[in-house]
Design a protein around this motif. Structure first.
Motif, PDB file in Angstrom:
ATOM      1  N   GLU A 614     -26.516  -0.259 -18.233  1.00  0.00           N
ATOM      2  CA  GLU A 614     -25.424  -1.055 -17.720  1.00  0.00           C
ATOM      3  C   GLU A 614     -24.681  -0.253 -16.623  1.00  0.00           C
ATOM      4  O   GLU A 614     -25.307   1.012 -16.024  1.00  0.00           O
ATOM      5  N   PRO A 615     -23.955  -0.983 -15.826  1.00  0.00           N
ATOM      6  CA  PRO A 615     -23.167  -0.270 -14.715  1.00  0.00           C
ATOM      7  C   PRO A 615     -22.659   1.025 -15.295  1.00  0.00           C
ATOM      8  O   PRO A 615     -21.716   0.989 -16.159  1.00  0.00           O
ATOM      9  N   PRO A 616     -22.664   1.925 -14.316  1.00  0.00           N
ATOM     10  CA  PRO A 616     -22.128   3.296 -14.705  1.00  0.00           C
ATOM     11  C   PRO A 616     -20.771   3.051 -14.662  1.00  0.00           C
ATOM     12  O   PRO A 616     -20.060   2.150 -13.844  1.00  0.00           O
ATOM     13  N   ARG A 617     -20.026   3.936 -15.122  1.00  0.00           N
ATOM     14  CA  ARG A 617     -18.342   3.874 -15.219  1.00  0.00           C
ATOM     15  C   ARG A 617     -17.820   4.520 -14.115  1.00  0.00           C
ATOM     16  O   ARG A 617     -17.786   5.665 -13.995  1.00  0.00           O
ATOM     17  N   GLY A 618     -17.118   3.992 -13.406  1.00  0.00           N
ATOM     18  CA  GLY A 618     -16.330   4.443 -12.143  1.00  0.00           C
ATOM     19  C   GLY A 618     -17.059   4.385 -10.777  1.00  0.00           C
ATOM     20  O   GLY A 618     -18.228   4.289 -10.934  1.00  0.00           O
ATOM     21  N   VAL A 619     -16.097   4.472  -9.879  1.00  0.00           N
ATOM     22  CA  VAL A 619     -16.954   4.038  -8.490  1.00  0.00           C
ATOM     23  C   VAL A 619     -17.779   5.418  -8.182  1.00  0.00           C
ATOM     24  O   VAL A 619     -18.782   5.392  -7.634  1.00  0.00           O
ATOM     25  N   LYS A 620     -17.437   6.655  -8.507  1.00  0.00           N
ATOM     26  CA  LYS A 620     -18.425   7.829  -8.249  1.00  0.00           C
ATOM     27  C   LYS A 620     -19.545   7.624  -8.849  1.00  0.00           C
ATOM     28  O   LYS A 620     -20.578   7.845  -8.288  1.00  0.00           O
ATOM     29  N   ALA A 621     -19.563   7.521 -10.235  1.00  0.00           N
ATOM     30  CA  ALA A 621     -20.814   7.287 -10.866  1.00  0.00           C
ATOM     31  C   ALA A 621     -21.696   6.195 -10.296  1.00  0.00           C
ATOM     32  O   ALA A 621     -22.872   6.371 -10.328  1.00  0.00           O
ATOM     33  N   ASN A 622     -21.094   4.973  -9.979  1.00  0.00           N
ATOM     34  CA  ASN A 622     -21.824   3.871  -9.155  1.00  0.00           C
ATOM     35  C   ASN A 622     -22.278   4.199  -7.927  1.00  0.00           C
ATOM     36  O   ASN A 622     -23.659   3.834  -7.717  1.00  0.00           O
ATOM     37  N   ASN A 636     -33.377   6.331   7.015  1.00  0.00           N
ATOM     38  CA  ASN A 636     -33.813   6.563   8.524  1.00  0.00           C
ATOM     39  C   ASN A 636     -34.677   5.480   8.709  1.00  0.00           C
ATOM     40  O   ASN A 636     -35.436   5.278   9.768  1.00  0.00           O
ATOM     41  N   SER A 637     -34.794   4.365   7.968  1.00  0.00           N
ATOM     42  CA  SER A 637     -35.890   3.177   8.241  1.00  0.00           C
ATOM     43  C   SER A 637     -35.346   2.194   8.999  1.00  0.00           C
ATOM     44  O   SER A 637     -36.094   1.196   9.324  1.00  0.00           O
ATOM     45  N   CYS A 638     -34.059   2.148   9.228  1.00  0.00           N
ATOM     46  CA  CYS A 638     -33.575   1.193  10.140  1.00  0.00           C
ATOM     47  C   CYS A 638     -33.519   1.626  11.474  1.00  0.00           C
ATOM     48  O   CYS A 638     -32.816   2.957  11.736  1.00  0.00           O
ATOM     49  N   PRO A 639     -33.618   0.808  12.806  1.00  0.00           N
ATOM     50  CA  PRO A 639     -33.591   1.134  13.982  1.00  0.00           C
ATOM     51  C   PRO A 639     -32.263   1.469  14.495  1.00  0.00           C
ATOM     52  O   PRO A 639     -31.975   2.564  15.126  1.00  0.00           O
ATOM     53  N   LYS A 640     -31.230   0.979  13.823  1.00  0.00           N
ATOM     54  CA  LYS A 640     -29.684   1.544  14.037  1.00  0.00           C
ATOM     55  C   LYS A 640     -29.222   2.435  13.214  1.00  0.00           C
ATOM     56  O   LYS A 640     -28.503   1.828  11.783  1.00  0.00           O
ATOM     57  N   VAL A 641     -29.868   3.583  12.807  1.00  0.00           N
ATOM     58  CA  VAL A 641     -29.526   4.563  11.794  1.00  0.00           C
ATOM     59  C   VAL A 641     -28.174   4.769  11.602  1.00  0.00           C
ATOM     60  O   VAL A 641     -27.673   4.668  10.397  1.00  0.00           O
ATOM     61  N   THR A 642     -27.461   5.091  12.636  1.00  0.00           N
ATOM     62  CA  THR A 642     -26.185   5.487  12.382  1.00  0.00           C
ATOM     63  C   THR A 642     -25.316   4.320  11.708  1.00  0.00           C
ATOM     64  O   THR A 642     -24.437   4.535  10.896  1.00  0.00           O
ATOM     65  N   GLU A 643     -25.560   3.167  12.210  1.00  0.00           N
ATOM     66  CA  GLU A 643     -24.813   2.135  11.889  1.00  0.00           C
ATOM     67  C   GLU A 643     -25.114   1.707  10.522  1.00  0.00           C
ATOM     68  O   GLU A 643     -24.232   1.350   9.544  1.00  0.00           O
ATOM     69  N   PHE A 644     -26.535   1.816  10.098  1.00  0.00           N
ATOM     70  CA  PHE A 644     -27.213   1.833   8.977  1.00  0.00           C
ATOM     71  C   PHE A 644     -26.416   2.385   7.747  1.00  0.00           C
ATOM     72  O   PHE A 644     -25.882   1.988   6.499  1.00  0.00           O
ATOM     73  N   LYS A 645     -26.261   3.733   7.960  1.00  0.00           N
ATOM     74  CA  LYS A 645     -25.898   4.821   7.160  1.00  0.00           C
ATOM     75  C   LYS A 645     -24.315   4.610   7.076  1.00  0.00           C
ATOM     76  O   LYS A 645     -24.049   4.442   5.476  1.00  0.00           O
ATOM     77  N   SER A 646     -23.652   4.030   7.860  1.00  0.00           N
ATOM     78  CA  SER A 646     -22.039   3.892   7.725  1.00  0.00           C
ATOM     79  C   SER A 646     -21.686   2.720   6.759  1.00  0.00           C
ATOM     80  O   SER A 646     -20.934   2.764   5.954  1.00  0.00           O
ATOM     81  N   LEU A 647     -22.484   1.581   7.160  1.00  0.00           N
ATOM     82  CA  LEU A 647     -22.436   0.172   6.325  1.00  0.00           C
ATOM     83  C   LEU A 647     -22.878   0.271   5.119  1.00  0.00           C
ATOM     84  O   LEU A 647     -22.479  -0.670   4.178  1.00  0.00           O
ATOM     85  N   LEU A 648     -24.154   0.872   4.947  1.00  0.00           N
ATOM     86  CA  LEU A 648     -24.561   1.271   3.359  1.00  0.00           C
ATOM     87  C   LEU A 648     -23.593   2.100   2.714  1.00  0.00           C
ATOM     88  O   LEU A 648     -23.493   1.550   1.347  1.00  0.00           O
ATOM     89  N   LEU A 649     -23.000   2.945   3.061  1.00  0.00           N
ATOM     90  CA  LEU A 649     -21.859   3.591   2.391  1.00  0.00           C
ATOM     91  C   LEU A 649     -20.634   2.721   1.731  1.00  0.00           C
ATOM     92  O   LEU A 649     -20.016   2.440   0.884  1.00  0.00           O
ATOM     93  N   SER A 650     -20.393   1.789   2.971  1.00  0.00           N
ATOM     94  CA  SER A 650     -19.522   0.869   2.804  1.00  0.00           C
ATOM     95  C   SER A 650     -19.566  -0.223   1.721  1.00  0.00           C
ATOM     96  O   SER A 650     -19.008  -0.500   1.036  1.00  0.00           O
ATOM     97  N   LEU A 651     -21.170  -0.679   1.825  1.00  0.00           N
ATOM     98  CA  LEU A 651     -21.579  -1.683   0.922  1.00  0.00           C
ATOM     99  C   LEU A 651     -21.520  -1.092  -0.525  1.00  0.00           C
ATOM    100  O   LEU A 651     -21.288  -1.751  -1.494  1.00  0.00           O
ATOM    101  N   CYS A 652     -22.074   0.058  -0.839  1.00  0.00           N
ATOM    102  CA  CYS A 652     -21.961   0.662  -1.873  1.00  0.00           C
ATOM    103  C   CYS A 652     -20.564   0.848  -2.627  1.00  0.00           C
ATOM    104  O   CYS A 652     -20.325   0.689  -3.821  1.00  0.00           O
ATOM    105  N   LEU A 653     -19.722   1.230  -1.928  1.00  0.00           N
ATOM    106  CA  LEU A 653     -18.405   1.363  -2.255  1.00  0.00           C
ATOM    107  C   LEU A 653     -17.608   0.121  -2.617  1.00  0.00           C
ATOM    108  O   LEU A 653     -16.951  -0.083  -3.762  1.00  0.00           O
ATOM    109  N   PHE A 654     -18.059  -1.067  -1.824  1.00  0.00           N
ATOM    110  CA  PHE A 654     -17.659  -2.431  -2.306  1.00  0.00           C
ATOM    111  C   PHE A 654     -18.411  -2.651  -3.661  1.00  0.00           C
ATOM    112  O   PHE A 654     -17.671  -3.340  -4.456  1.00  0.00           O
ATOM    113  N   HIS A 655     -19.714  -2.469  -3.897  1.00  0.00           N
ATOM    114  CA  HIS A 655     -20.067  -2.679  -5.256  1.00  0.00           C
ATOM    115  C   HIS A 655     -19.588  -2.149  -6.158  1.00  0.00           C
ATOM    116  O   HIS A 655     -19.384  -2.562  -7.320  1.00  0.00           O
ATOM    117  N   GLY A 656     -19.282  -0.642  -5.994  1.00  0.00           N
ATOM    118  CA  GLY A 656     -18.466  -0.160  -6.897  1.00  0.00           C
ATOM    119  C   GLY A 656     -17.124  -0.597  -7.372  1.00  0.00           C
ATOM    120  O   GLY A 656     -16.622  -0.807  -8.654  1.00  0.00           O
TER     121      GLY A 656
END
Length: 860
Positions: A614-622, A636-656
């Protein structure tokens, strides 16, 4: 020992029941004469039988080893009589039973449910009759000779079976559940055998040597008596007899001296053994915490063998110490957390804090640190003996004031209501505080009350913060680890599994572990050896053939949605029980998925490795779950590493954010949608693809694919879709690429340096608050109140389900408490409205339709 049972026996997981007439060698039948019902004979339950079982327990344990199962007891009892063992699912079950009845052999029927097979009816009722001078019984269409030596034992693995009166009239049920004291004794033997094998070995040798010496004394006495009985003439003149008596006296003296030394040595050994009692007590408490969980959810089933394995592993792996006291503390701490981690893997998120709190409280109860009246008040509140006027009606709800008056009935809170009225300003500060569970109580109460008693005050004032206070309570009395999110790692679970141990995914709605399993199979190089099938109508034969093939070739089998095939579950149970450890390929693994279901076989659950999905409980756990599935290479697999890391964190926060908004009810979404990890995975793939293929970051495309298609594809309400698109605006925008960009006003949720590796991101996530702050969802702090109150009372309700149903509190029986509570509820209810008076005052008129509605409401 129970011998010569000339009838049948039903043994349930807590019960042994003897069917039909029986005799017991140690104590003859002492009950009333049997009742004659038609041509059948029934015996009332005999206390002598129960006594015989109890007296035999120590002897059985000594011969069979610790924790004998009921089938092993039957095997021990009938080892010389060729005991026949079968299950209802066996194809030759009836022929085996016929064979046993015909030849007068004992028969053991294992793992029955709450309904017995109708084919057993003639046997249970002992419907025998005479035919050509012989006693016969009709079983099905076959008439077979009936031997009086025939005995039948039946076992079930159901934790708390309820048999109908029809079955109960034919059987005598004997409770065979593990008692706390019996389990404690056996655990003590186990821990001493592990820690001090020399002591346990010496103790066992002493028992044997004592028995031999007493046997020698008995033999000497027998020889003397025999000589005296056969001696002729005057015994004084019999020199041979006199010499024998002298030799016997010397020998007896030597033996007596040895027995005394042995007894003293045994006492010394027992003193050392007793030092390990705290380990046995703690482990016994933990076992009964786990065994009760089935009352909360049918999938929470655990076997004693599984529990013992964790216990023995804990003794082996726990840290050594210079002193025995430290060593015992180390064992207890290690075993407690090891069990908690293993159980949490198979618990839903809403029950993890409940389990940790229950373990903590039971340990403290054993140490006498918790008053039982206060415990009952926490769970279900109390009754008001005398109502008083509310001292602050402008902010203090009537319900809260009623709870405070009820609390004042407890011994340690007798003056609480008076003090509350005298310190209204200080208590209002706690009532209005965003963290009331961390605020000191006014006056003497902060020092006089312990952490548990402060929970009772909080329950009255701010029920929405009781779960937060429980977390603090568990962290204070056990450890911080018991409230941290526990993540399930497939590789760890797989290491503990064997070819005969199924791995069960317990699902929650909207989850699917298939992707995780396929990924894990790839890592283990088993992706080409994994066969999957979704169970349902007509899939049974295919699944059975697939399983047989996989067992021979060492493949993995994945049966999905077992809850959709309840009729096939008994066959699956038989297939799993029929797996021969020596013949099956050791690479074979059986993976199962099921929603919680009463139809899922208990024996599979008890002997499997379970994981809740099941989805974990809370944004932190997610966030933690998402980033645990990544690797440094992936980041580090994307050519735009900096942008990818920043937007990936944003996307995971949005999912939570999307998952956690559901808990706020209509404040979050009008309809609670079941978003899944698959939504996040496809968004991550698209993010990586668009960043790789476009020179500029296409925010508009990213927002459209994520908000309108991936997450929005599940959304059926236009306002919810609009809400999702607005939230996504905060996470997919150029500003998130700026260092230290804050997603919330307080700055707790923010961007971190993109130079960090995966470990750096994990450390940042672990530093986030355990409980979400509503500002990350764009909501006011008060948004949490309704959700938190519901969560608190759901948690307390689950704990109530785990309480014994016949306990007493403060000298009151359960029935008296129920009656007292009922009277209290009745006293609070307003008197019924006088219907005739309403009809007279507001008659039914064509011009006044509201009168009709009013009368209907009054009736309701």
């Amino acid at each position: 020992m129970i011998n010569n049972i000339a009838g049948d026996v039903l043994v349930a997981a807590g019960f042994v029941a003897y069917l039909g007439p029986f005799t017991v060698n140690l104590a003859p039948h002492q009950g009333p004469e049997p009742e004659h019902v038609g041509t059948q004979v029934y015996h009332h339950p005999s206390s002598s039988l129960i006594t015989a079982v109890t007296e035999s327990w120590q002897h059985i344990c000594a011969v069979l080893g610790s924790f004998p199962s009921l089938p092993s007891l039957a095997a021990f009892q009938e080892k010389e009589n060729n005991l026949e063992v079968a299950k209802l699912s066996d194809q030759d079950f009836l022929s085996s039973l016929e064979n046993s009845i015909s030849f007068g052999k004992p028969f053991l029927l294992e793992n029955v449910g709450e309904e017995l097979d109708p084919a057993l009816e003639p046997v249970l009722l002992k419907q025998t009759y005479k035919h050509q001078g012989n006693t016969v019984l009709k079983l099905g269409d076959t008439v077979i000779p009936y031997q009086e030596d025939f005995r039948m034992y039946i076992t079930t693995k159901l934790p708390n079976p309820h048999y109908t009166p029809e079955v109960s009239t034919k059987v005598t049920l004997i409770n065979f559940t593990l008692s706390p004291s019996g389990l404690e004794d056996q655990l003590l033997g186990q821990v001493v055998a592990e820690e001090r094998p020399d002591l346990e070995e010496a103790r066992n040798q002493l028992i044997v040597s004592n028995a031999k010496m007493r046997q020698e004394l008995k033999a000497i006495e027998d020889r003397i008596l025999y000589r005296l009985s056969t001696s002729e003439g005057n015994p004084v003149d019999d020199l041979e007899l006199i010499n024998m008596l002298e030799a016997s006296k010397l020998k007896a003296g030597e033996i007596e001296a040895k027995v005394k030394v042995a007894e003293q040595t045994e006492k010394d050994i027992d003193v050392t053994r007793m030092e390990y009692v705290p380990v046995a007590i703690r482990t016994q408490i933990l076992y009964f915490c786990v065994s009760d969980l089935a009352n909360v959810d049918p999938m929470y089933q655990y076997s004693l063998e599984w529990f013992l394995n964790i216990f023995l592993t804990g003794i082996t792996n726990s840290e050594r110490a210079d002193t025995l006291t430290e060593r015992i503390v180390n064992i207890n701490n290690y075993v407690t957390f090891s069990l908690y981690s293993n159980v949490c893997r198979s618990l839903f998120e809403k029950h993890k804090l409940m389990f940790a709190f229950l373990v903590c409280v039971r340990i403290m109860m054993n140490e006498g640190q918790i008053d039982m009246d206060e415990w009952h008040y926490l769970l279900s509140g109390g009754a008001i003996k005398m109502m008083r006027e509310n001292p602050a009606p402008e902010w203090l709800y009537e319900r809260v004031w009623g709870d405070i008056l009820a609390l004042s009935n407890l011994k340690n809170f007798s003056s609480f209501a008076d003090d509350f009225a005298d310190n209204l300003a200080e208590f209002r500060a706690i009532f209005d505080s965003p963290k009331p569970h961390r605020e000191p109580l006014p006056g003497k109460w902060d020092t006089e009350l312990d952490a548990f008693q402060k929970l009772l005050v909080l329950r009255c004032l701010r029920g929405d913060k009781v779960t937060d206070a429980m977390q603090d309570f568990v962290a204070l009395n056990l450890d911080q680890r018991f409230i941290e999110p526990q993540t399930t790692n497939l590789s760890e679970v797989f290491k503990e599994s064997t070819a005969t141990t199924p791995l069960v995914f317990v699902l929650s709605p909207g989850t699917d572990p298939a992707a995780d399993l396929y990924k894990f199979a790839e890592e283990m190089e088993f992706s080409k050896k994994l066969s999957a099938i979704s169970l349902g109508q007509g899939q049974g034969p295919r699944a059975e053939a697939m399983m047989h093939s996989a067992m021979e070739q060492g493949k993995w089998v994945f049966f999905q949605n077992c809850h959709l095939a309840p009729s096939w579950m008994p066959l699956l149970e038989r297939l799993i029980e029929g797996i021969n450890h020596n013949k099956v390929h050791q690479d074979f693994r059986l993976w199962l998925t099921s929603l919680p279901s009463n139809c899922f076989p208990v024996s599979i659950l008890q002997n499997s490795s379970k994981m809740t999905i099941e989805p974990p409980r809370g944004v932190k756990a997610n966030l933690l779950k998402s980033y645990n599935s990544f690797s440094d290479d992936f980041l580090n697999s994307c050519p735009k590493v900096t942008e990818f890391k920043s937007l990936l964190l944003s996307l995971c926060l949005f999912h939570g954010n999307m998952l956690e908004r559901r808990k706020f009810g209509p404040l979050g979404f009008n309809i609670p949608y079941e978003f899944t990890d698959g939504d996040l995975r496809i968004c991550i793939s698209q993010l990586k693809m668009f960043l790789s293929e476009y020179t500029d970051i296409p925010y508009k495309v990213l927002k459209y694919t994520a908000g309108e298609i991936n997450y929005g594809g599940r959304v059926t309400d236009d306002w919810d879709r609009r809400c999702i698109m607005n939230i996504l605006e905060d996470f997919y925008k150029p500003e998130v690429l700026m260092p230290e960009f804050a997603y919330s006003e307080s700055g707790i949720y923010k961007q971190i340096s993109t130079s960090y590796d995966l470990n750096g991101y994990l450390q940042y996530i672990k530093s986030l608050p355990l409980n979400d702050i509503p500002e990350i969802f764009g909501l006011h702090d008060n948004a949490n109140i309704t959700f938190a109150q519901n969560e608190t009372f759901a948690l307390l309700g689950a704990i109530i389900q785990l309480q014994p149903k016949t306990s007493t509190s403060g000298g009151h029986s359960r029935e008296e408490l129920v009656e007292e509570t009922s009277k209290d509820i009745l006293a609070k209810l307003p008197p019924p409205i006088n219907l005739e008076e309403v009809i007279h005052k507001y008659p039914v008129l064509y011009e006044e339709s509201m009168n009709t509605v009013l009368v209907q409401e009054v009736i309701r």
